[in-house]
Design a protein around this motif. Structure first.
Motif, PDB file in Angstrom:
ATOM      1  N   VAL A  30      -2.814  -0.306   7.058  1.00  0.00           N
ATOM      2  CA  VAL A  30      -2.077   0.189   5.896  1.00  0.00           C
ATOM      3  C   VAL A  30      -3.017   0.743   4.829  1.00  0.00           C
ATOM      4  O   VAL A  30      -2.583   1.469   3.923  1.00  0.00           O
ATOM      5  N   ASP A  31      -4.312   0.416   4.916  1.00  0.00           N
ATOM      6  CA  ASP A  31      -5.266   0.858   3.914  1.00  0.00           C
ATOM      7  C   ASP A  31      -5.955   2.140   4.360  1.00  0.00           C
ATOM      8  O   ASP A  31      -5.728   2.639   5.464  1.00  0.00           O
ATOM      9  N   ARG A  32      -6.856   2.675   3.522  1.00  0.00           N
ATOM     10  CA  ARG A  32      -7.479   3.971   3.777  1.00  0.00           C
ATOM     11  C   ARG A  32      -8.876   3.876   4.384  1.00  0.00           C
ATOM     12  O   ARG A  32      -9.242   4.682   5.221  1.00  0.00           O
ATOM     13  N   ILE A 112      -4.725 -13.120  14.787  1.00  0.00           N
ATOM     14  CA  ILE A 112      -3.541 -13.164  13.922  1.00  0.00           C
ATOM     15  C   ILE A 112      -3.888 -12.397  12.656  1.00  0.00           C
ATOM     16  O   ILE A 112      -5.065 -12.312  12.270  1.00  0.00           O
ATOM     17  N   GLY A 113      -2.876 -11.849  12.018  1.00  0.00           N
ATOM     18  CA  GLY A 113      -3.169 -11.084  10.811  1.00  0.00           C
ATOM     19  C   GLY A 113      -1.919 -10.772  10.013  1.00  0.00           C
ATOM     20  O   GLY A 113      -0.792 -10.984  10.462  1.00  0.00           O
ATOM     21  N   THR A 114      -2.145 -10.253   8.831  1.00  0.00           N
ATOM     22  CA  THR A 114      -1.048  -9.823   7.976  1.00  0.00           C
ATOM     23  C   THR A 114      -1.548  -8.707   7.061  1.00  0.00           C
ATOM     24  O   THR A 114      -2.763  -8.522   6.887  1.00  0.00           O
ATOM     25  N   GLY A 115      -0.622  -7.990   6.491  1.00  0.00           N
ATOM     26  CA  GLY A 115      -0.978  -6.918   5.564  1.00  0.00           C
ATOM     27  C   GLY A 115       0.227  -6.526   4.742  1.00  0.00           C
ATOM     28  O   GLY A 115       1.364  -6.827   5.115  1.00  0.00           O
ATOM     29  N   TRP A 116      -0.039  -5.874   3.616  1.00  0.00           N
ATOM     30  CA  TRP A 116       1.073  -5.403   2.789  1.00  0.00           C
ATOM     31  C   TRP A 116       0.644  -4.211   1.949  1.00  0.00           C
ATOM     32  O   TRP A 116      -0.541  -3.994   1.709  1.00  0.00           O
ATOM     33  N   THR A 127      -3.393  -4.657   1.033  1.00  0.00           N
ATOM     34  CA  THR A 127      -4.227  -5.743   1.546  1.00  0.00           C
ATOM     35  C   THR A 127      -4.030  -5.865   3.053  1.00  0.00           C
ATOM     36  O   THR A 127      -2.917  -5.692   3.554  1.00  0.00           O
ATOM     37  N   GLU A 128      -5.133  -6.152   3.757  1.00  0.00           N
ATOM     38  CA  GLU A 128      -5.075  -6.464   5.185  1.00  0.00           C
ATOM     39  C   GLU A 128      -5.974  -7.665   5.461  1.00  0.00           C
ATOM     40  O   GLU A 128      -7.085  -7.760   4.925  1.00  0.00           O
ATOM     41  N   PHE A 145     -13.383 -13.852  10.277  1.00  0.00           N
ATOM     42  CA  PHE A 145     -12.350 -13.560   9.295  1.00  0.00           C
ATOM     43  C   PHE A 145     -12.723 -12.274   8.565  1.00  0.00           C
ATOM     44  O   PHE A 145     -13.834 -12.154   8.036  1.00  0.00           O
ATOM     45  N   ILE A 146     -11.829 -11.302   8.565  1.00  0.00           N
ATOM     46  CA  ILE A 146     -12.069 -10.046   7.865  1.00  0.00           C
ATOM     47  C   ILE A 146     -10.866  -9.732   6.985  1.00  0.00           C
ATOM     48  O   ILE A 146      -9.720 -10.021   7.335  1.00  0.00           O
ATOM     49  N   SER A 147     -11.144  -9.142   5.833  1.00  0.00           N
ATOM     50  CA  SER A 147     -10.056  -8.812   4.914  1.00  0.00           C
ATOM     51  C   SER A 147     -10.455  -7.642   4.031  1.00  0.00           C
ATOM     52  O   SER A 147     -11.637  -7.417   3.757  1.00  0.00           O
ATOM     53  N   SER A 148      -9.467  -6.905   3.602  1.00  0.00           N
ATOM     54  CA  SER A 148      -9.682  -5.799   2.673  1.00  0.00           C
ATOM     55  C   SER A 148      -8.581  -5.823   1.623  1.00  0.00           C
ATOM     56  O   SER A 148      -7.440  -6.198   1.901  1.00  0.00           O
ATOM     57  N   VAL A 149      -8.944  -5.423   0.422  1.00  0.00           N
ATOM     58  CA  VAL A 149      -7.972  -5.289  -0.656  1.00  0.00           C
ATOM     59  C   VAL A 149      -8.332  -4.032  -1.443  1.00  0.00           C
ATOM     60  O   VAL A 149      -9.518  -3.755  -1.674  1.00  0.00           O
ATOM     61  N   SER A 150      -7.345  -3.258  -1.839  1.00  0.00           N
ATOM     62  CA  SER A 150      -7.626  -1.999  -2.534  1.00  0.00           C
ATOM     63  C   SER A 150      -6.545  -1.693  -3.562  1.00  0.00           C
ATOM     64  O   SER A 150      -5.410  -2.182  -3.468  1.00  0.00           O
ATOM     65  N   MET A 151      -6.935  -0.869  -4.527  1.00  0.00           N
ATOM     66  CA  MET A 151      -5.997  -0.334  -5.500  1.00  0.00           C
ATOM     67  C   MET A 151      -6.328   1.131  -5.724  1.00  0.00           C
ATOM     68  O   MET A 151      -7.495   1.539  -5.632  1.00  0.00           O
ATOM     69  N   ASP A 152      -5.304   1.940  -6.000  1.00  0.00           N
ATOM     70  CA  ASP A 152      -5.534   3.344  -6.304  1.00  0.00           C
ATOM     71  C   ASP A 152      -4.554   3.810  -7.362  1.00  0.00           C
ATOM     72  O   ASP A 152      -3.499   3.201  -7.578  1.00  0.00           O
TER      73      ASP A 152
END
Length: 269
Positions: A30-32, A112-116, A127-128, A145-152
């Motif tokens: 879902v992220d870039r 397993i994972g989640t995102g929004w 977030t993923e 464990f891997i994760s990303s969070v972003s804002m634009d």
């Protein structure tokens, strides 16, 4: 039934179901920039000359329930059991957010994972999160464990701001900078660094001209990747891009490790 020799896939669908067999792009991110949920199509943003993500030979079954939710079951076709990727993704909308959860097998790992994706006021927020653990050595493997969070945010004057953070529990704490451009990319190794910070500033001077500045920073090896770009539409069929990539860093002080400038002309036909 749809079929094409070029893409080498067949597809059947009705109002609720869609079944696709063959070479296809299964994009779950879902992220870039970093996509921990995209277990079928990992890519590196540094590889600017491959904007279209690679496809997978897969069987994909999707179920759509109006606009309420989507269920996606996908299996990568392979003769090697160690390369098997099979997972399910459930996507729904809640609190004005597009939310997804996934689970399955990624090669030798359980994943397993989640995102929004949604908004905070007028800013985009994504977030993923994914967790991988070796099922052949489950009790001893601590997992990845891997994760990303972003804002634009897009201003009315065509100025665009984007910022992201990526965490990789398996990333190196030092001497990782050489792997940034040489690493064989996989979803478990989207970056060789543990902590990654990315920002982008772009502006459209006109309908045909866009400039951008991309910066990647990691405290590991004091790494800084600088990537300015200029894109110009040349009529209806040609695009001109000028891309610069510079990498600075060291364990003790900053020094220029490489600097390249590319010119690319794309012909759309």
């Amino acid at each position: 039934m749809a079929q094409t020799e070029e893409k080498k896939w067949v597809q059947w669908q009705n109002t609720s179901w869609q079944v696709t067999l063959g070479r296809q792009r299964v994009n779950w991110g879902v992220d870039r920039i970093w996509n921990p949920n995209d277990i079928f199509n990992a890519y590196s943003f540094i590889d600017f000359d491959y904007e279209e993500r690679p496809g997978s030979d897969a069987l994909r079954v999707q179920y759509f329930k109006d606009m309420d939710y989507t269920l996606d079951l996908t299996v990568k076709i392979t003769d090697d059991p160690n390369e098997l990727i099979a997972a399910a993704l459930y996507k729904f909308n809640k609190w004005n957010y597009d939310i997804q959860v996934l689970g399955g097998v990624y090669k030798r790992d359980i994943v397993i994972g989640t995102g929004w994706a949604g908004n905070i006021e007028k800013a985009g927020f994504k977030t993923e999160i994914s967790y991988f653990r070796n099922y052949q050595n489950f009790s001893e493997d601590s997992g990845t464990f891997i994760s990303s969070v972003s804002m634009d945010y897009a201003f009315q004057n065509s100025l665009y701001l984007y910022g992201a953070y990526f965490y990789n529990s398996s990333g190196k704490s030092k001497n990782a900078i050489g792997d940034l451009v040489e690493t064989d990319i996989s979803v478990k190794n989207l970056s060789p660094f543990t902590h990654n910070f990315f920002t982008q500033l772009s502006y459209e001077f006109s309908a045909i001209t866009n400039v951008a500045m991309n910066l990647l920073y990691s405290p590991t090896d004091h790494a800084i990747f600088i990537n300015p770009t200029l894109n110009i539409l040349m009529g209806k069929q040609f695009d001109l891009s000028i891309i610069s990539q510079s990498l600075f860093g060291n364990t003790n002080n900053y020094e220029l490790l490489f600097n390249t400038i590319y010119t690319r002309i794309k012909w759309n036909f």
